[in-house]
Design an enzyme around this catalytic site. Structure first.
Site, mmCIF file in Angstrom:
data_model
loop_
_atom_site.group_PDB
_atom_site.id
_atom_site.type_symbol
_atom_site.label_atom_id
_atom_site.label_comp_id
_atom_site.label_asym_id
_atom_site.label_seq_id
_atom_site.Cartn_x
_atom_site.Cartn_y
_atom_site.Cartn_z
ATOM 1 N N ASP A 562 0.859 -1.192 0.000
ATOM 2 C CA ASP A 562 0.000 0.000 0.000
ATOM 3 C C ASP A 562 0.896 1.242 0.000
ATOM 4 O O ASP A 562 2.092 1.155 -0.207
ATOM 5 C CB ASP A 562 -0.934 -0.012 1.219
ATOM 6 C CG ASP A 562 -0.161 -0.186 2.523
ATOM 7 O OD1 ASP A 562 1.086 -0.151 2.499
ATOM 8 O OD2 ASP A 562 -0.812 -0.355 3.570
ATOM 9 N N ASP A 563 0.327 2.398 0.245
ATOM 10 C CA ASP A 563 1.119 3.623 0.211
ATOM 11 C C ASP A 563 1.748 3.946 1.552
ATOM 12 O O ASP A 563 1.667 5.065 2.049
ATOM 13 C CB ASP A 563 0.258 4.784 -0.293
ATOM 14 C CG ASP A 563 -0.050 4.628 -1.774
ATOM 15 O OD1 ASP A 563 0.859 4.210 -2.509
ATOM 16 O OD2 ASP A 563 -1.192 4.890 -2.180
#
Ligand code: WTA
Length: 692
Positions: A562-563
């Site tokens: 994910d980020d």
């Protein structure tokens, strides 16, 4: 047998001993093997014989029990702790499937206990009162202290009594902003003793981050100290707290009390700014209180602490852990993953401001009556041999650290290590990010003299304790693999559609049933809890990590999908850094990605576009970096600012991070299809500006 058990059973088919010598020799000589997956490093026969779990078979038996009868397995372990009142039935209840209703996890509900009592009073009653609980090593070599279990209890009780006196009650939040002094675990335990919920904020966070956390949980009191030395620097923590409290007060929430420990006695008290009525010196008040304090019995499901952590979007999330399950889980994982014995001296280099310091500096070890080293300073001060100096000084037998530290010490040369004996070491541990095989080997061969198994523990703030970890005497290790799941943990690897994949594979790492140490909610936002962790792959807890499994069933973590960026083992959301950057008056837009970094694991790479007409300059770059330091903390400062006249966006305006990641890592021949961009020419512009 479930599919899951089959992955674990493949362990039993590994050669035991056969090939041991040749492979181990290859490892020691640093020869590269055909494939990392085939690289087995066995514990010695002597090590295994004395271990809690001496063989793959023993692990398999216990693991099966833990999966087939979680209630029975964990009840047996929980019974070894003190409960004022035993838990009710069922032992646990859970719903991890968002399609079936609200996500819920409960363990030992109805049981009344207290984790501070179990860490201290219980261990004192069983004869450990005069055993050293904490060794404290200050920033300056030669500056040290220690507390026995009896003394620690007295110190905890004094603070607990003081907190009660100023009106802190069960369920109230207390924010702790302290460096690694003994007062930090003392403060955590004092809160736990009276049922207050601690929220420790890492003392490297900025005033703004601290204010954010204060406003979110609204504590009656903030506990801090005047200043701390870190290496050759002095950091005035109280000034940071003052700024945070002013900020918070301006936004409508004022704390009643700021309890300040006088650290760095060389500094004069008068230098510390003081707000009469609010600020109090710890040494002036706490020491006046009695050294015994009644315990507040709490339900197993009453909250123990909040700890904020970064996610891929929005502001940091308050991860909430409760009492009973967390207690049982941290104690048990500590005991088995480090093969803990009462004679061990244990040192974990993590700060209590992160989950590792909660579970494996404070609670897990103290629940086992362990002797714990708490280190205030920096690992390269006064020089890069400091860690091994400390190991020799205290005869540390279990040393638990992060790959980033291993890599940074590795660069300084072997001499700093070999100068010290390190004979006391028995087990090494790694946490925070994947440990690359070359760092693993250096750690194993040099630091541990090819004698000490490495427990590469995969887990998260959310999981409370270890999830996938070697049990050091039980099976051979593979450098860089976290190996197999801990008791009671059912990890699965799923594809993009959320379908479990079998055998050798890679995909998204999920967990399919609850374990006692799991977090129960995000503070004040159960919905965000459900959408962040349980919606991507319905039916599972989604970790945010990628993972592959090899033919022998070993797990290899491959990093966040994910980020979230993992910088020196610290989680940082790209969105947080971006929002700090765009708060700069001259920054129009920012996009942040992670790039490989030799020491930190990942570095922060920021693309910024500027407000119309503003020229890019070195001063502006510095001021952008400073903005992030001030808003989040020094550890989140971007390693690289890449000035961008424009960012690659789709026609609907979405930034294409895939392309930015490739530019950041200079993999320019792997940019892929750029024709869907609103303006493909920005890519060439960005490349042209890459090293300017
Ligand atoms: C990463 C720290 C590979 C992972 C305890 C996870 C790891 C994040 C390991 C959690 C490991 C932690 N091998 N990756 N042994 N340990 N991670 O919440 O990406 O600060 O999701 O908890 O660190 O970071 P957190």
């Amino acid at each position: 047998t479930s599919n899951h058990l089959r992955h674990v059973e493949s362990l039993a088919t590994l050669p035991s001993g056969a090939g041991r010598i040749s492979k181990l020799n290859a490892v020691i000589l640093g020869e590269s093997l055909a494939s990392e997956e085939d690289d087995l490093v066995f514990p010695s026969g002597d090590f295994s014989r004395q271990a809690h779990v001496p063989s793959p078979q023993k692990y398999l038996d216990m693991y099966k029990m833990s999966i087939e009868d979680p209630a029975g397995f964990w009840s047996d372990i929980a019974s070894q702790f003190y409960w004022k009142q035993r838990w009710g039935q069922p032992v646990y209840s859970e719903n991890l499937d968002i399609r079936k209703g609200r996500i819920k996890i409960e363990w030992f509900k109805g049981g009344m206990t207290n984790i501070c009592y179990n860490c201290l009073d219980r261990n004192i009653e069983s004869g450990n009162g005069e055993k050293t609980a904490l060794f404290w090593e200050g920033n300056e070599p030669g500056e040290d202290g220690n507390l026995t279990y009896n003394q620690l209890l007295q110190r905890v009780c004094q603070l607990a009594n003081y907190l009660k006196h100023i009106g802190v009650k069960k369920g109230d939040a207390v924010v702790i902003y302290l460096p690694m002094l003994m007062e930090l675990p003392i403060a955590m335990l004092a809160c736990a003793r009276i049922g207050a919920v601690h929220s420790v904020v890492f003392a490297g966070f900025s005033a703004e981050s601290l204010a954010q956390r204060i406003m979110d949980c609204k504590p009656k009191v903030v506990i801090t100290c005047n200043a701390v030395r870190r290496g050759s620097k002095i950091i005035y923590l109280k000034d940071i707290v003052d700024a945070a409290l002013a900020d918070s007060a301006q936004n409508g929430f004022a704390v009643d009390v700021c309890l300040t420990y006088e650290n760095c006695s060389a500094l004069e008290k008068v230098k510390t700014k003081w707000q009469e009525g609010r600020d109090t010196w710890w040494q002036d008040v706490v020491t006046k209180y009695p050294t015994t304090c009644d315990v507040e019995w709490v339900d197993a499901e009453d909250p123990l602490f909040l700890l904020y952590t970064s996610g891929s979007t929005g502001k940091p999330k308050g991860v909430l852990h409760t009492t009973g399950g967390y207690m049982v889980y941290t104690a048990t994982t500590f005991k088995y993953a480090f093969d803990y014995k009462p004679s061990d001296i244990y040192w974990c280099t993590a700060d209590c401001g992160w989950i590792t310091g909660h579970s494996y500096v404070t609670y897990g070890p103290l629940l086992n009556a362990a002797t714990v080293v708490v280190f205030e300073g920096a690992p390269n001060y006064p020089d890069s041999g400091r860690c091994w100096d400390i190991v020799d000084k205290y005869k540390v037998s279990i040393f638990y650290t992060a790959p980033t530290l291993v890599r940074s010490l590795m660069r300084e040369g072997d001499e700093y290590v070999t100068r010290y004996s390190r004979k006391s070491l028995r087990i090494l541990g790694s946490v925070g990010e994947p440990i690359n095989p070359s760092a693993w080997r250096w750690f194993y061969n040099l630091v541990g003299d090819s004698r000490c198994p490495i427990s590469d523990t995969w887990w998260q703030t959310e999981t409370g304790g270890f999830m996938i970890t070697p049990l050091p005497g039980a099976w051979p290790q593979k450098p860089g693999s976290a190996t197999f799941p801990f008791f009671g943990v059912q990890p699965v690897i799923v594809d993009e559609k959320g379908v479990e994949i079998e055998g050798e594979c890679s995909g998204y790492l999920c967990v399919k049933s609850s374990w006692p140490g799991a977090f129960r909610t995000l503070y004040g936002d159960h919905e965000r809890y459900e959408t962040t962790y349980f919606s991507a792959f319905p039916g599972y807890y989604f970790s945010g990590d990628g993972c592959s499994r090899d033919k022998d069933g070993y797990h290899w973590l491959t990093g966040r999908v994910d980020d979230v960026i993992n910088v020196s083992g610290h989680r940082i959301g790209t969105a947080e850094v971006e929002s700090a950057l765009v708060s700069h008056p001259q920054c129009a837009e920012a996009a942040v990605v992670g790039v490989e970094h030799e020491v930190k694991g990942q570095g922060i790479y920021a693309f910024v576009t500027l407000v119309e007409g503003v020229p890019y300059s070195e001063d502006l770059r510095k001021s952008l970096v400073l903005t992030v330091r001030n808003q989040i903390g020094a550890f989140a400062a971007p390693d690289k600012i890449h000035w961008a006249p424009g960012l690659p966006k789709t026609r609907s305006g979405k930034i294409m991070r895939r392309i930015l990641r490739k530019i950041a890592s200079r993999q320019l021949d792997e940019l892929g299809d750029t024709s869907t961009l609103a303006d493909p020419s920005v890519v060439d512009q960005l490349i042209a500006l890459a090293d300017s």
